[in-house]
Write a protein that holds these residues in place. Structure first.
Motif, PDB file in Angstrom:
ATOM      1  N   HIS A   1       6.230   1.297   5.849  1.00 45.10           N
ATOM      2  CA  HIS A   1       5.200   2.165   5.298  1.00 45.10           C
ATOM      3  C   HIS A   1       5.750   2.783   4.016  1.00 45.10           C
ATOM      4  O   HIS A   1       6.833   3.387   4.027  1.00 45.10           O
ATOM      5  CB  HIS A   1       4.807   3.265   6.288  1.00 45.10           C
TER       6      HIS A   1
ATOM      7  N   ALA B   1      10.114   4.508   1.554  1.00 44.58           N
ATOM      8  CA  ALA B   1       9.477   3.761   2.645  1.00 44.58           C
ATOM      9  C   ALA B   1      10.232   3.990   3.946  1.00 44.58           C
ATOM     10  O   ALA B   1      11.440   4.264   3.951  1.00 44.58           O
ATOM     11  CB  ALA B   1       9.431   2.269   2.315  1.00 44.58           C
TER      12      ALA B   1
ATOM     13  N   TYR C   1      11.058   1.925   7.330  1.00 47.56           N
ATOM     14  CA  TYR C   1      11.090   0.535   7.808  1.00 47.56           C
ATOM     15  C   TYR C   1      11.339   0.513   9.317  1.00 47.56           C
ATOM     16  O   TYR C   1      12.260   1.166   9.825  1.00 47.56           O
ATOM     17  CB  TYR C   1      12.202  -0.222   7.088  1.00 47.56           C
TER      18      TYR C   1
ATOM     19  N   PHE D   1       5.564   5.347   0.594  1.00 49.00           N
ATOM     20  CA  PHE D   1       5.087   6.677   0.196  1.00 49.00           C
ATOM     21  C   PHE D   1       5.517   6.969  -1.239  1.00 49.00           C
ATOM     22  O   PHE D   1       6.600   6.568  -1.663  1.00 49.00           O
ATOM     23  CB  PHE D   1       5.662   7.757   1.122  1.00 49.00           C
TER      24      PHE D   1
ATOM     25  N   THR E   1       0.854  -1.195   0.000  1.00 50.28           N
ATOM     26  CA  THR E   1       0.000   0.000   0.000  1.00 50.28           C
ATOM     27  C   THR E   1       0.886   1.239   0.000  1.00 50.28           C
ATOM     28  O   THR E   1       1.769   1.385   0.843  1.00 50.28           O
ATOM     29  CB  THR E   1      -0.900   0.023   1.243  1.00 50.28           C
TER      30      THR E   1
ATOM     31  N   THR F   1       7.444  -0.787  18.003  1.00 48.42           N
ATOM     32  CA  THR F   1       7.163   0.012  16.805  1.00 48.42           C
ATOM     33  C   THR F   1       8.072   1.236  16.756  1.00 48.42           C
ATOM     34  O   THR F   1       8.677   1.628  17.763  1.00 48.42           O
ATOM     35  CB  THR F   1       5.703   0.480  16.806  1.00 48.42           C
TER      36      THR F   1
ATOM     37  N   ARG G   1       1.143   5.443   0.074  1.00 49.65           N
ATOM     38  CA  ARG G   1       0.455   6.685   0.411  1.00 49.65           C
ATOM     39  C   ARG G   1       1.170   7.857  -0.262  1.00 49.65           C
ATOM     40  O   ARG G   1       2.401   7.861  -0.380  1.00 49.65           O
ATOM     41  CB  ARG G   1       0.461   6.907   1.929  1.00 49.65           C
TER      42      ARG G   1
ATOM     43  N   CYS H   1       8.453  -4.101   9.624  1.00 48.02           N
ATOM     44  CA  CYS H   1       7.459  -3.764   8.596  1.00 48.02           C
ATOM     45  C   CYS H   1       7.814  -2.409   7.987  1.00 48.02           C
ATOM     46  O   CYS H   1       8.716  -1.720   8.472  1.00 48.02           O
ATOM     47  CB  CYS H   1       6.048  -3.723   9.189  1.00 48.02           C
TER      48      CYS H   1
ATOM     49  N   GLY I   1       3.640   8.939  11.560  1.00 45.58           N
ATOM     50  CA  GLY I   1       3.044   7.619  11.750  1.00 45.58           C
ATOM     51  C   GLY I   1       3.855   6.725  12.656  1.00 45.58           C
ATOM     52  O   GLY I   1       4.902   7.124  13.199  1.00 45.58           O
ATOM     53  N   LYS I   2       3.367   5.509  12.831  1.00 45.58           N
ATOM     54  CA  LYS I   2       4.058   4.472  13.602  1.00 45.58           C
ATOM     55  C   LYS I   2       4.080   3.198  12.768  1.00 45.58           C
ATOM     56  O   LYS I   2       3.037   2.759  12.281  1.00 45.58           O
ATOM     57  CB  LYS I   2       3.341   4.205  14.930  1.00 45.58           C
ATOM     58  N   VAL I   3       5.253   2.610  12.608  1.00 44.55           N
ATOM     59  CA  VAL I   3       5.401   1.407  11.803  1.00 44.55           C
ATOM     60  C   VAL I   3       5.830   0.252  12.700  1.00 44.55           C
ATOM     61  O   VAL I   3       6.681   0.415  13.577  1.00 44.55           O
ATOM     62  CB  VAL I   3       6.416   1.625  10.651  1.00 44.55           C
TER      63      VAL I   3
END
Length: 425
Positions: free
Chosen positions: A166, A275, A277, A168, A146, A284, A148, A164, A158-160
């Motif tokens: 996130h 991203a 990581y 962008f 996904t 997190t 963003r 994992c 944010g919190k990852v």
């Protein structure tokens, strides 16, 4: 500073260590199935495919895959570094062994206890360097992540989760691309994370191109990538840490060797994928990611270019100075050893001289004159027999014995014949 090229970026957690000499090592070009004239991009592409193929996360029941994965990572650690590749091409593994090769050893299947063990060593200063999990890389390669949007000039917080990522997307115009782009991530919670940059893959997904570890600066942790139309460098702190562990004195000369060029120095107009990581064993990572046009940092951009050129020149100077320093140090050791030897020789010569001199003055009798009137005394001096004196044996009376004396006795006393001639008195 700047993004680092991905090296062994397929294990979920690993530790950086100096690779021991491995028996029956295969040619790195053979391991990666590339030729000696292959480009960096071809070598990187071959490595990515093999690393994913043999990654332990995907081959838990195949112990041979783990060994092949290490062999692939070891080969890539040589061929991905221009200097190590040049050394191997000219002298083979011997040159590599002399320098020491750093690679990442997979820890992804060691379990919680050993993961805690690795985290402890990281806190103690041992260079523990985690990399990206196979699941994240595979999902990105398949295009199933996904993404963003992250507009230029904006930020996202944010919190990852641990291990994992996130993702962008940053879309830039021609003008912005010409000015240069900066992507930065900060964490006021001092979380440990990685900033990643992905390139579009031919299969429609994304392949990892750059990664930058977060570093603590003041009360925050941060990481940044700079695309400024000139070569940007990153500082790999593990190079100096390993040099310090092996030879603290040599660490100074290796300090600037950690400055490594980033693979990507500029971005074209269009959409690019980044991203964050979660690079933590247990919790997190909190973060804020920003995309900034470098127009507002024009002065800083010029200063960065200038200072990095100065550092590169200084690195070249240090390489030459190290040779001079080693030679001077060897010469200093030589003269220091001679100093000790010469001091010992001088001390021994003076000791012998003192011993010889003392033989003249200690425990010797000195003979004065001749005849029966002289004889050695018990203390090594001269004892003189005086006629008529206390040493005569026949006349033991002193001139003033019993309080009396006469002139005749005094005359005889002061007219002693020391030469032994018999004269009438």
């Amino acid at each position: 500073m700047g993004g680092s090229k991905t090296e062994g970026g397929t294990s979920s957690s690993s530790t950086t260590a100096t690779v021991p000499v491995i028996a029956n090592r295969r040619d790195p070009y053979e391991v990666l199935s590339v030729s000696k004239d292959s480009s960096d991009q071809e070598i990187k592409s071959a490595y990515r495919k093999l690393a994913l193929k043999y990654h332990p996360d995907k081959n838990a029941s195949n112990p041979e895959a783990s060994e092949l994965f290490k062999e692939v990572a070891y080969s890539y650690s040589i061929l991905s570094d221009p200097e190590k590749r040049r050394q191997y091409d000219s002298s083979g593994f011997e040159a590599i062994d002399a320098e020491g090769v750093d690679m990442e050893i997979d820890l992804s299947n060691l379990g919680t206890v050993n993961t805690m063990f690795a985290a402890l060593f990281s806190k103690l200063g041992v260079p523990i360097k985690t990399t990206i999990s196979a699941n994240v890389l595979e999902e990105a390669l398949n295009g199933t992540v996904t993404v963003r949007p992250l507009p230029i000039g904006s930020s996202v917080t944010g919190k990852v989760e641990k291990q994992c990522a996130h993702f962008f997307s940053v879309t830039i115009s021609d003008e912005q691309a010409k000015s240069g782009i900066v992507i930065r991530v900060t964490s006021t919670a001092q979380s440990k994370f990685k900033l990643l940059y992905f390139e579009q893959d031919n299969g429609g997904g994304y392949s990892l191109a750059l990664q930058e570890d977060s570093e603590k600066t003041g009360k925050v942790t941060s990481a940044g990538m700079y695309f400024l139309h000139f070569q940007v460098y990153r500082m790999d702190s593990t190079v100096n840490a390993l040099a310090m562990a092996k030879d603290p004195e040599a660490a100074f000369f290796k300090r600037l060797e950690g400055l490594q060029p980033c693979e990507v120095s500029e971005l074209r107009s269009g959409t690019h994928i980044f991203a964050v990581y979660g690079d933590n064993f247990f919790k997190t990572a909190s973060y804020t990611i920003e995309a900034i046009c470098a127009t507002t940092y024009e002065d800083s951009t010029h200063k960065l270019k200038d200072i990095e050129q100065q550092i590169l020149r200084k690195r070249t100077e240090l390489r030459q100075f190290e040779t001079e320093y080693r030679q001077a140090l060897a010469r200093f050791q030589e003269v220091t050893n001679r100093y000790g030897q010469e001091k010992q020789n001088v001390d021994e010569l003076l000791k012998q001289r003192d011993s010889i001199q003392s033989s003249f003055t200690v425990g010797r009798s000195v003979v004065v004159g001749s005849g029966s009137n002289t004889q050695p005394s018990s203390n090594g001096g001269i004892h003189t027999k005086i006629p008529g004196g206390s040493g005569d044996g026949e006349n033991n009376n002193s001139p003033n014995e019993e309080g009396t004396s006469d002139s005749k006795s005094k005359k005889k006393w002061f007219n002693l014949n020391l030469k032994g001639d018999k004269k009438a008195t």
